[in-house]
Design a protein around this motif. Structure first.
Motif, PDB file in Angstrom:
ATOM      1  N   GLU A  74      54.507  -6.582 -79.580  1.00 24.55           N
ATOM      2  CA  GLU A  74      53.850  -5.345 -79.964  1.00 24.55           C
ATOM      3  C   GLU A  74      53.055  -5.543 -81.196  1.00 24.55           C
ATOM      4  OE1 GLU A  74      57.239  -2.975 -81.014  1.00 24.55           O
ATOM      5  OE2 GLU A  74      57.832  -3.949 -82.666  1.00 24.55           O
ATOM      6  N   ALA A  75      52.179  -4.556 -81.384  1.00 25.39           N
ATOM      7  CA  ALA A  75      51.317  -4.436 -82.647  1.00 25.39           C
ATOM      8  C   ALA A  75      51.511  -3.123 -83.241  1.00 25.39           C
ATOM      9  CB  ALA A  75      49.934  -4.892 -82.334  1.00 25.39           C
ATOM     10  N   VAL A  76      52.192  -2.763 -84.089  1.00 27.55           N
ATOM     11  CA  VAL A  76      52.494  -1.502 -84.877  1.00 27.55           C
ATOM     12  C   VAL A  76      51.473  -1.200 -85.754  1.00 27.55           C
ATOM     13  CG1 VAL A  76      54.010   0.364 -85.615  1.00 27.55           C
ATOM     14  CG2 VAL A  76      54.940  -1.519 -84.004  1.00 27.55           C
ATOM     15  N   THR A  77      50.584  -0.225 -85.652  1.00 26.68           N
ATOM     16  CA  THR A  77      49.474   0.197 -86.644  1.00 26.68           C
ATOM     17  C   THR A  77      49.821   1.175 -87.440  1.00 26.68           C
ATOM     18  OG1 THR A  77      48.211   1.313 -85.193  1.00 26.68           O
ATOM     19  CG2 THR A  77      47.849  -1.054 -85.274  1.00 26.68           C
ATOM     20  N   GLY A  78      49.269   1.249 -88.693  1.00 27.78           N
ATOM     21  CA  GLY A  78      49.598   2.331 -89.667  1.00 27.78           C
ATOM     22  C   GLY A  78      49.204   1.980 -91.047  1.00 27.78           C
ATOM     23  N   THR A  79      49.309   2.961 -92.019  1.00 25.18           N
ATOM     24  CA  THR A  79      49.216   2.536 -93.420  1.00 25.18           C
ATOM     25  C   THR A  79      50.048   1.891 -93.863  1.00 25.18           C
ATOM     26  OG1 THR A  79      50.231   4.555 -94.303  1.00 25.18           O
ATOM     27  CG2 THR A  79      47.409   4.495 -93.750  1.00 25.18           C
ATOM     28  N   LEU A  80      49.841   0.974 -94.691  1.00 26.95           N
ATOM     29  CA  LEU A  80      50.982   0.266 -95.389  1.00 26.95           C
ATOM     30  C   LEU A  80      52.353   1.166 -95.798  1.00 26.95           C
ATOM     31  CD1 LEU A  80      49.166  -2.359 -97.647  1.00 26.95           C
ATOM     32  CD2 LEU A  80      50.432  -2.904 -95.723  1.00 26.95           C
ATOM     33  N   SER A  81      52.181   2.135 -96.405  1.00 18.95           N
ATOM     34  CA  SER A  81      53.514   2.869 -96.722  1.00 18.95           C
ATOM     35  C   SER A  81      54.348   3.299 -95.479  1.00 18.95           C
ATOM     36  CB  SER A  81      52.895   4.058 -97.809  1.00 18.95           C
ATOM     37  OG  SER A  81      52.047   5.092 -96.896  1.00 18.95           O
ATOM     38  N   VAL A  82      53.547   3.874 -94.701  1.00 20.74           N
ATOM     39  CA  VAL A  82      54.047   4.209 -93.241  1.00 20.74           C
ATOM     40  C   VAL A  82      54.865   3.325 -92.519  1.00 20.74           C
ATOM     41  CG1 VAL A  82      53.385   5.156 -90.849  1.00 20.74           C
ATOM     42  CG2 VAL A  82      52.407   6.149 -92.662  1.00 20.74           C
ATOM     43  N   ARG A  87      46.262   0.719 -97.828  1.00 22.43           N
ATOM     44  CA  ARG A  87      45.401   0.352 -96.774  1.00 22.43           C
ATOM     45  C   ARG A  87      46.075   0.512 -95.133  1.00 22.43           C
ATOM     46  NH1 ARG A  87      43.064  -5.262 -99.135  1.00 22.43           N
ATOM     47  NH2 ARG A  87      42.691  -4.918-101.051  1.00 22.43           N
ATOM     48  N   ASP A  88      45.039   0.350 -94.113  1.00 22.07           N
ATOM     49  CA  ASP A  88      45.526   0.175 -92.802  1.00 22.07           C
ATOM     50  C   ASP A  88      45.957  -1.145 -92.549  1.00 22.07           C
ATOM     51  OD1 ASP A  88      44.826   2.793 -91.966  1.00 22.07           O
ATOM     52  OD2 ASP A  88      42.720   2.110 -91.688  1.00 22.07           O
ATOM     53  N   ALA A  89      47.123  -1.185 -91.558  1.00 21.03           N
ATOM     54  CA  ALA A  89      47.556  -2.455 -91.533  1.00 21.03           C
ATOM     55  C   ALA A  89      48.329  -2.362 -90.075  1.00 21.03           C
ATOM     56  CB  ALA A  89      48.537  -2.968 -92.615  1.00 21.03           C
ATOM     57  N   ALA A  90      48.696  -3.780 -89.644  1.00 19.23           N
ATOM     58  CA  ALA A  90      49.423  -3.774 -88.476  1.00 19.23           C
ATOM     59  C   ALA A  90      50.374  -4.950 -88.507  1.00 19.23           C
ATOM     60  CB  ALA A  90      48.305  -4.396 -87.280  1.00 19.23           C
ATOM     61  N   VAL A  91      51.790  -4.555 -87.887  1.00 16.08           N
ATOM     62  CA  VAL A  91      52.765  -5.329 -87.895  1.00 16.08           C
ATOM     63  C   VAL A  91      52.854  -6.103 -86.485  1.00 16.08           C
ATOM     64  CG1 VAL A  91      55.137  -5.633 -88.130  1.00 16.08           C
ATOM     65  CG2 VAL A  91      54.254  -4.511 -89.730  1.00 16.08           C
ATOM     66  N   THR A  92      52.545  -7.312 -86.378  1.00 16.52           N
ATOM     67  CA  THR A  92      52.692  -7.950 -85.027  1.00 16.52           C
ATOM     68  C   THR A  92      53.923  -8.614 -84.987  1.00 16.52           C
ATOM     69  OG1 THR A  92      51.354  -9.687 -85.770  1.00 16.52           O
ATOM     70  CG2 THR A  92      50.059  -7.816 -84.960  1.00 16.52           C
ATOM     71  N   ARG A  93      54.628  -8.760 -83.734  1.00 21.52           N
ATOM     72  CA  ARG A  93      55.826  -9.440 -83.420  1.00 21.52           C
ATOM     73  C   ARG A  93      55.950  -9.864 -81.991  1.00 21.52           C
ATOM     74  NH1 ARG A  93      59.870  -6.055 -82.085  1.00 21.52           N
ATOM     75  NH2 ARG A  93      61.529  -7.475 -82.640  1.00 21.52           N
ATOM     76  N   GLU A  94      56.749 -10.752 -81.822  1.00 27.39           N
ATOM     77  CA  GLU A  94      56.983 -11.137 -80.309  1.00 27.39           C
ATOM     78  C   GLU A  94      55.722 -11.594 -79.615  1.00 27.39           C
ATOM     79  OE1 GLU A  94      60.651 -11.173 -78.724  1.00 27.39           O
ATOM     80  OE2 GLU A  94      60.652 -11.833 -80.899  1.00 27.39           O
ATOM     81  N   ILE A  95      54.674 -12.043 -80.391  1.00 31.67           N
ATOM     82  CA  ILE A  95      53.383 -12.374 -79.697  1.00 31.67           C
ATOM     83  C   ILE A  95      53.740 -13.432 -78.431  1.00 31.67           C
ATOM     84  CG2 ILE A  95      51.108 -13.282 -80.142  1.00 31.67           C
ATOM     85  CD1 ILE A  95      51.494 -12.637 -83.078  1.00 31.67           C
ATOM     86  N   THR A  96      53.045 -13.069 -77.441  1.00 38.05           N
ATOM     87  CA  THR A  96      52.841 -13.765 -76.248  1.00 38.05           C
ATOM     88  C   THR A  96      54.083 -13.589 -75.630  1.00 38.05           C
ATOM     89  OG1 THR A  96      53.587 -16.064 -76.785  1.00 38.05           O
ATOM     90  CG2 THR A  96      51.316 -15.345 -77.214  1.00 38.05           C
ATOM     91  N   LYS A  97      55.304 -13.054 -76.034  1.00 37.86           N
ATOM     92  CA  LYS A  97      56.494 -12.703 -75.066  1.00 37.86           C
ATOM     93  C   LYS A  97      56.522 -11.339 -74.501  1.00 37.86           C
ATOM     94  CE  LYS A  97      58.772 -15.634 -78.634  1.00 37.86           C
ATOM     95  NZ  LYS A  97      59.885 -15.580 -79.713  1.00 37.86           N
ATOM     96  N   ARG A  98      57.552 -11.118 -73.817  1.00 37.17           N
ATOM     97  CA  ARG A  98      57.732  -9.852 -72.844  1.00 37.17           C
ATOM     98  C   ARG A  98      57.373  -8.556 -73.817  1.00 37.17           C
ATOM     99  NH1 ARG A  98      62.661  -8.219 -69.437  1.00 37.17           N
ATOM    100  NH2 ARG A  98      61.852  -6.314 -68.419  1.00 37.17           N
ATOM    101  N   PHE A  99      58.233  -8.740 -74.926  1.00 37.40           N
ATOM    102  CA  PHE A  99      58.167  -7.423 -75.768  1.00 37.40           C
ATOM    103  C   PHE A  99      57.229  -7.533 -77.035  1.00 37.40           C
ATOM    104  CE2 PHE A  99      62.276  -7.557 -73.829  1.00 37.40           C
ATOM    105  CZ  PHE A  99      62.348  -6.263 -73.308  1.00 37.40           C
TER     106      PHE A  99
END
Length: 278
Positions: free
Chosen positions: A198-206, A184-196
């Motif tokens: 990011e939300a990296v999107t792609g399929t789960l395997s990618v 499935r399509d997904a997103a990995v989000t980190r450092e939310i509200t901080k300077r860096f």
């Protein structure tokens, strides 16, 4: 700041998940005037209190001591304003706070929420995936089999999935998600509200491949798209379902049952049922 005494009771206060500027004026006011603050880690909350220029008494309240500490906190709510915070975000989301709320209500105390940051909801806004229905899973079990079983349990849920994970376990978690849910399509989000942030999107395997050799630091929120629409039932599926239903029901009722179950046209199925009976 308002210097009036707070009414006794429990105040559930959301705190920043990274950016201290996200602490609302109301949250700052409540924390500055609370008689005591129930905290996950006093060092973290002390830093937040320094940011707003105040000091307040703190009582540790977390997974390991909650059962012993809770009765005393509830008793204090009769005459004192008790604020509940987590280290980051909204209390009760993936922590044991709900039992404190339950017991406070049972004792007849005032319970007030001061809403604010929440990593799960913030991640949903960044991911670009459907938000009309979502299912929050918190942290999955760390062991592979238990993790796979938990994911399998929600594979059919027609909603976007939101879960928390740590950097070192991220790639393994994404791999298991792909194996159990499909790619499935997904997103990995980190450092939310901080300077860096990011939300990296792609399929789960990618995404699993991307993070396999480079686990990111910090706490992460994974957002996974809902399952795709199921393939329409085939004529063979319809015949098999009708045959089973006709063994129990008259043709009209059998057609109605199968139409509802498979999302097919009832009149067409009724004609087919009569054909099969003939």
């Amino acid at each position: 700041m308002n210097s009036d005494t707070l009414q006794p009771g429990l105040y559930i206060v959301a705190t920043p998940i990274g950016n201290l500027g996200d602490l609302s004026p109301r949250a700052a006011d409540i924390l500055a005037r609370a008689d005591v603050i129930a905290v996950e880690d006093s060092r973290v909350t002390a830093g937040l209190l320094r940011h707003i220029g105040t000091k307040r008494p703190m009582v540790p309240y977390h997974d390991h001591n909650a059962e012993g500490v809770r009765p005393g906190l509830v008793a204090r709510m009769a005459t004192e304003a008790v604020a509940l915070v987590s280290d980051a975000g909204t209390p009760l989301i993936s922590d044991p706070g709900y039992k404190l709320v339950r017991d406070a209500r049972a004792a007849g105390h005032l319970v007030v929420t001061i809403p604010g940051p929440c990593a799960a909801v913030a991640a949903l806004t960044l991911a670009g995936l459907p938000t009309d229905r979502f299912f929050f899973l918190g942290f999955l079990p760390p062991k592979e089999k238990a993790r796979a079983d938990s994911i399998r349990d929600v594979a059919g849920v027609r909603a976007t999935l939101v879960l928390y994970e740590s950097g070192p376990r991220l790639a393994a978690c994404l791999t298991t998600l792909a194996a159990e849910l499909g790619d499935r399509d997904a997103a990995v989000t980190r450092e939310i509200t901080k300077r860096f942030e990011e939300a990296v999107t792609g399929t789960l395997s990618v995404l699993a491949t991307r993070y396999a050799d480079a686990p990111p630091r910090g706490e992460i929120v994974i957002v996974v798209a809902p399952p795709g629409e199921a393939a329409p039932a085939s004529a063979a599926d319809a015949d098999a379902a009708l045959l089973e239903a006709l063994a129990r029901l008259p043709a009209s009722k059998a057609a109605g049952e199968v139409a509802k179950a498979l999302g097919l046209d009832r009149r067409t199925l009724y004609a087919r049922a009569l054909e099969m009976k003939g």
